[in-house]
Motif scaffolding. Sequence first.
Motif, PDB file in Angstrom:
ATOM      1  N   ALA A  28      -9.899  -6.320  -1.788  1.00  0.00           N
ATOM      2  CA  ALA A  28     -11.029  -6.289  -1.094  1.00  0.00           C
ATOM      3  C   ALA A  28     -10.538  -5.338   0.458  1.00  0.00           C
ATOM      4  O   ALA A  28     -11.051  -4.110   0.173  1.00  0.00           O
ATOM      5  N   ALA A  29      -9.233  -5.634   0.339  1.00  0.00           N
ATOM      6  CA  ALA A  29      -8.217  -4.154   1.573  1.00  0.00           C
ATOM      7  C   ALA A  29      -8.918  -3.026   1.209  1.00  0.00           C
ATOM      8  O   ALA A  29      -8.592  -1.795   1.540  1.00  0.00           O
ATOM      9  N   ALA A  30      -8.493  -2.489  -0.285  1.00  0.00           N
ATOM     10  CA  ALA A  30      -8.394  -1.085  -1.026  1.00  0.00           C
ATOM     11  C   ALA A  30     -10.012  -1.120  -0.447  1.00  0.00           C
ATOM     12  O   ALA A  30     -10.107   0.563  -0.929  1.00  0.00           O
ATOM     13  N   ALA A  52       0.968  -1.375   0.497  1.00  0.00           N
ATOM     14  CA  ALA A  52       0.150  -0.397   0.252  1.00  0.00           C
ATOM     15  C   ALA A  52       0.986   1.203   0.120  1.00  0.00           C
ATOM     16  O   ALA A  52       0.377   2.602  -0.195  1.00  0.00           O
ATOM     17  N   HIS A  53       1.771   1.237   0.218  1.00  0.00           N
ATOM     18  CA  HIS A  53       2.894   2.434   0.466  1.00  0.00           C
ATOM     19  C   HIS A  53       3.384   2.523  -0.105  1.00  0.00           C
ATOM     20  O   HIS A  53       4.855   2.881  -0.571  1.00  0.00           O
ATOM     21  N   ALA A  54       3.707   1.876  -1.307  1.00  0.00           N
ATOM     22  CA  ALA A  54       4.637   1.599  -2.012  1.00  0.00           C
ATOM     23  C   ALA A  54       5.559   2.517  -3.318  1.00  0.00           C
ATOM     24  O   ALA A  54       6.210   3.175  -4.018  1.00  0.00           O
ATOM     25  N   ASP A  55       4.244   3.495  -3.419  1.00  0.00           N
ATOM     26  CA  ASP A  55       3.947   4.730  -4.095  1.00  0.00           C
ATOM     27  C   ASP A  55       4.620   6.121  -2.781  1.00  0.00           C
ATOM     28  O   ASP A  55       4.175   7.013  -3.427  1.00  0.00           O
ATOM     29  N   HIS A  56       3.728   5.981  -1.771  1.00  0.00           N
ATOM     30  CA  HIS A  56       3.966   6.790  -0.972  1.00  0.00           C
ATOM     31  C   HIS A  56       4.980   6.805  -0.121  1.00  0.00           C
ATOM     32  O   HIS A  56       4.352   6.385   1.370  1.00  0.00           O
ATOM     33  N   PRO A  57       6.085   6.298  -0.379  1.00  0.00           N
ATOM     34  CA  PRO A  57       7.076   6.152   1.188  1.00  0.00           C
ATOM     35  C   PRO A  57       7.162   6.618   2.733  1.00  0.00           C
ATOM     36  O   PRO A  57       7.191   6.488   3.229  1.00  0.00           O
ATOM     37  N   GLY A  71      -4.817   2.801  -4.029  1.00  0.00           N
ATOM     38  CA  GLY A  71      -3.989   3.016  -5.948  1.00  0.00           C
ATOM     39  C   GLY A  71      -2.729   1.684  -5.920  1.00  0.00           C
ATOM     40  O   GLY A  71      -2.763   0.956  -6.883  1.00  0.00           O
ATOM     41  N   SER A  72      -1.640   1.907  -4.993  1.00  0.00           N
ATOM     42  CA  SER A  72      -0.739   0.997  -5.408  1.00  0.00           C
ATOM     43  C   SER A  72      -1.571  -0.665  -5.113  1.00  0.00           C
ATOM     44  O   SER A  72      -0.826  -0.954  -5.609  1.00  0.00           O
ATOM     45  N   LEU A  73      -2.107  -0.745  -3.714  1.00  0.00           N
ATOM     46  CA  LEU A  73      -2.975  -2.019  -3.557  1.00  0.00           C
ATOM     47  C   LEU A  73      -3.427  -2.696  -4.714  1.00  0.00           C
ATOM     48  O   LEU A  73      -3.687  -3.673  -5.234  1.00  0.00           O
ATOM     49  N   ASP A 118      -4.148  12.791  -1.962  1.00  0.00           N
ATOM     50  CA  ASP A 118      -2.981  12.271  -2.208  1.00  0.00           C
ATOM     51  C   ASP A 118      -2.517  11.172  -1.297  1.00  0.00           C
ATOM     52  O   ASP A 118      -1.968  10.301  -2.148  1.00  0.00           O
ATOM     53  N   TYR A 119      -2.582  10.948  -0.331  1.00  0.00           N
ATOM     54  CA  TYR A 119      -1.711   9.566   0.614  1.00  0.00           C
ATOM     55  C   TYR A 119      -2.851   8.808   0.399  1.00  0.00           C
ATOM     56  O   TYR A 119      -2.475   7.741  -0.118  1.00  0.00           O
ATOM     57  N   GLU A 120      -3.770   8.225   0.144  1.00  0.00           N
ATOM     58  CA  GLU A 120      -5.051   8.055   0.705  1.00  0.00           C
ATOM     59  C   GLU A 120      -5.261   7.535  -0.619  1.00  0.00           C
ATOM     60  O   GLU A 120      -5.621   6.544  -1.426  1.00  0.00           O
TER      61      GLU A 120
END
Length: 246
Positions: free
Chosen positions: A215-217, A5-10, A195-197, A188-190
């Motif tokens: 489902a989690a996303a 989930a944090h791949a695009d927002h480290p 989006g990453s998931l 942007d964070y959300e």
Amino acid sequence: MSALAHADHPIAAPVSASSVQSLVRQAACPPDALVLDLGCGAGEWTLRALQEFPAAEAVAVDLSEPALRRAGAAARERRLDDRVTFVRGDAREHRPPRACDLVLCVGATHVFGGLEGTLRAVDPLVAPDGAVLVGEGFWERPPDRAALTALDATPDDFRDLAGTVELVQQNGWTPVFGHVSEPGEWDDYEWSWTGSLTRWALDHPDAPDAEAALAAAREHRGGWLRGYRGVLGFVCLLLRRRPPRT
């Protein structure tokens, strides 16, 4: 799931890159500073501190092996790996080699039972003239049932912004700088989180966790848009000790 989930927002918090840099810069660490990051995730805050203070060293602690692998790769890519040690372990139990000039705990205060527990835990780890950079949620407005359900929270889990600052001061610290996340930073964070998931699941439809990721996303996005958007705020506070009264 969290690493994906944090791949695009480290940064792993609703804070922009420019705001992170501004917060770190305000710490004004000495040349030989030791930085400690408790609950470091992918290490973005740690690495930005090392970039800001070119002679500093850092220790960053987290329980997530995937996050630490990513942090190590990022450190090597930026040629900072000779100045940072990533430790897989419980942030509550880690003791640095000496008193720290800057202790980071952004979005990880739950590890210590909340903001007050975090401030008490880091107190013996900070040098006399050192600083703490803490990131914590607060209520922008009183939460309704939808927000509390989405966050699996109670009204007492957070205070409003004034109450959060008051709690800090009651525990012997005082803010010297701060940043309240703006709506655009939150969005942007959300969007990055969900989006990453989603992107990973769509690109790997045969992966065992693909459906779970979708489902989690979907659940997270619904909770944000229909629950806590505009209700939960986030503040980063740069703190120094308040001198005792004489």
